[in-house]
Design a protein around this motif. Sequence first.
Motif, mmCIF file in Angstrom:
data_model
loop_
_atom_site.group_PDB
_atom_site.id
_atom_site.type_symbol
_atom_site.label_atom_id
_atom_site.label_comp_id
_atom_site.label_asym_id
_atom_site.label_seq_id
_atom_site.Cartn_x
_atom_site.Cartn_y
_atom_site.Cartn_z
ATOM 1 N N GLY A 73 0.342 -1.253 0.320
ATOM 2 C CA GLY A 73 0.184 -0.094 -0.137
ATOM 3 C C GLY A 73 0.763 1.475 -0.206
ATOM 4 O O GLY A 73 0.565 2.336 -0.707
ATOM 5 N N ARG A 74 1.687 1.064 0.735
ATOM 6 C CA ARG A 74 2.966 2.360 0.586
ATOM 7 C C ARG A 74 3.376 2.480 -0.656
ATOM 8 O O ARG A 74 3.438 3.919 -0.775
ATOM 9 N N GLU A 75 3.679 1.618 -0.998
ATOM 10 C CA GLU A 75 4.528 1.619 -2.468
ATOM 11 C C GLU A 75 3.909 2.104 -3.025
ATOM 12 O O GLU A 75 3.945 2.670 -4.558
ATOM 13 N N TYR A 76 2.319 2.083 -3.252
ATOM 14 C CA TYR A 76 1.165 2.193 -4.539
ATOM 15 C C TYR A 76 0.965 3.569 -3.884
ATOM 16 O O TYR A 76 1.047 4.149 -5.355
ATOM 17 N N PHE A 77 0.688 4.251 -3.046
ATOM 18 C CA PHE A 77 1.218 4.979 -2.753
ATOM 19 C C PHE A 77 1.897 6.638 -3.154
ATOM 20 O O PHE A 77 2.055 7.441 -4.036
#
Lengths: 579, 97
Positions: free
Chosen positions: A406-410
Amino acid sequence: MSNTIENEDIFQSHFLAEKTTDEPLIRVMALHALAYCERLFYLEEVEEIRVADANVYAGRRLHEELDKGSKKYTLELASQELGIRGKVDYVRTDAGELIIYEHKKGRSNKGNQAWPSDHLQTTAYGLLVSEHFNRPVKELRIRYHADNKTIIIPFDLDKAKEEVLNAVKKARGLRSSLGRPQVSVPEKLCRACSLAPVCLPEEERFVEEEKEKPLRLFPAEDEKRVIHLLEQGAAIHKDGYQFVISLPDGNKKSIPGANVASFVLHGNIQISTQAIHFCAANDIGIHWLSYGGHYVGALQKGAGYVQRRHRQYETFHDPLFKILLVAKLCRAKVENQLKYILRATRAKRSNETQGQEALQASINSIRHEIKALARIEKSLSKTGNETITQHDKVIGEMRGHEGRAGREYFKALTCILNLPEDNFLYFNGRNRRPPRDPFNALLSFGYALLYKDCVAAIQAVGLDPCFGFFHTPRSSAYPLALDLMELFRVILWDMPLIASVNRNQWRKQDFEITGQQVWLNKEGRRKAISLYENRKREKWKHPVLKYSLSYSRTIELEVRLLEKEWTGQPGLFARLRVR
Amino acid sequence: MSADKHWHLVCYDIRDQKRWAKVFKILKGVGEHLQYSIFRVRMNKTQLEKLRWQLSEIIDEEDDLMIVRLCPACAKRVIDSRDEEKWSESAPSFEIF
């Protein structure tokens, strides 16, 4: 003779039997359903899911119109000995002998036979009438109005008793069981069944027989509309069967009650008790959101859904089951995130541009997390229930992978948006409660709308939103709704939102910036709601089931598929993907 | 199953004041009052059958009820002096106040 029928106290036997029996009497109409399909009987009579379709209403109207003008002898009868109760359409005497009439809207079986379910129903009426008058019934007549045929069936008391008692025994057995019977009737019966959109038999056959594509019995679109009220001080009243919305400036607008799917009340909106009652009676949802966009609560009708919830509790107490669902859900969420990033950056990745390295790094790490999740899922399917002892640890691990992805996605979203740092919508990482920049405010508001629809879908299916499998309970949010949301965040909000940012649809004036906090103001909220609701209406082709339906129906479909995970046909939940 | 929605004109003559009031109230709940004794409703088959059943419970033999289904092309050709709302094909799926 006809006089004596008319003068009978028709309710006496009915209520007496109802009072003295230990077991509830079975409606004769329910026997009709039982003869049609055991699962239909279970859904209608035990789980009390009743859906009326055009044929059901047409049948009711037929009986209304038959009654007009003519002398009618409708009898409401019950028998403790038989264990049934029912309303007999029409009893006639012919030279002192009793004849039972039953009217049917449809056509007869091959022009000369009664359908088995109609046969059973009429036979049960025959028994009730002969017991009530203590006289034998001569014959049963079923009149099919569509092809204008009357089928005459001679009445044999002993045979009839055997037939009906067998059916009652079967019905009682089903009533006391907790499990929903499997779909076991020919396909053509499902096509004519009013409960098909709830039962989803085609989807079950799809899994079982690995068909190319299921026949679609699930409605493609919502027929009614969602009404958002943003104007502070507005009020909703009821007038007859319509709603009247009065706005603070004195304007009024009436909306036919039949056109409303749900109300979403943002902030200080009044709704009258009468209107709430009407909504509860007609399955119209009410969702209360705070002025800032936090979900406050929803209208929840009284008791019910006992079997469904019981099964849900039992299932979610099974750790292995829970873990498998978590694995499916995490995979679906992260894969959707990756697919969207790949799609949005296809052009960018092919030619050298700024920030490409960072983007590629994010994509690689998300891929890495997906592999890790897949590994866990694989090891889960290998081991049995006994061998997994540290359930919470495994779920924690998966949560970790999902969180990192999720962090990488954002991070990647920042690259997708590609806005200069001085742009008011510049996005650099997710923050919330409260959001600290306009883009985060938009994300939060959209997710609140999505959360509302997830709660509504769970309610509509009759599951308990409090009992989820992935999210840990916290006081103000329903875990199951949060679980479900994970499937739709990218599809229903991130994608249309980023598209709207790229179209320059947002202005600085759409936001209220107070120090560290950023909110959408009225105009901004109006835009966000339009964006979201329009997205919900868009149709897409379900990647697994291969039929097209609107996103708003997809949410409900996904809840029904989730329930199927523990009611017989697992394997379809959380398989939707961004294309 | 939910088939396509169409515009329908619902016209009625009810001989009794009490029954008339009941019918009027029901129709207000499903459509728009266009003219005296004429409503327009946008419905699919299921909704229409439900309405017909609801009305059949109220109206008597001496009353008249006529329901005319308009195909999309017919609906576009409707001449409506009020001209407030067009007889467009799709109703909005949401409203914001």
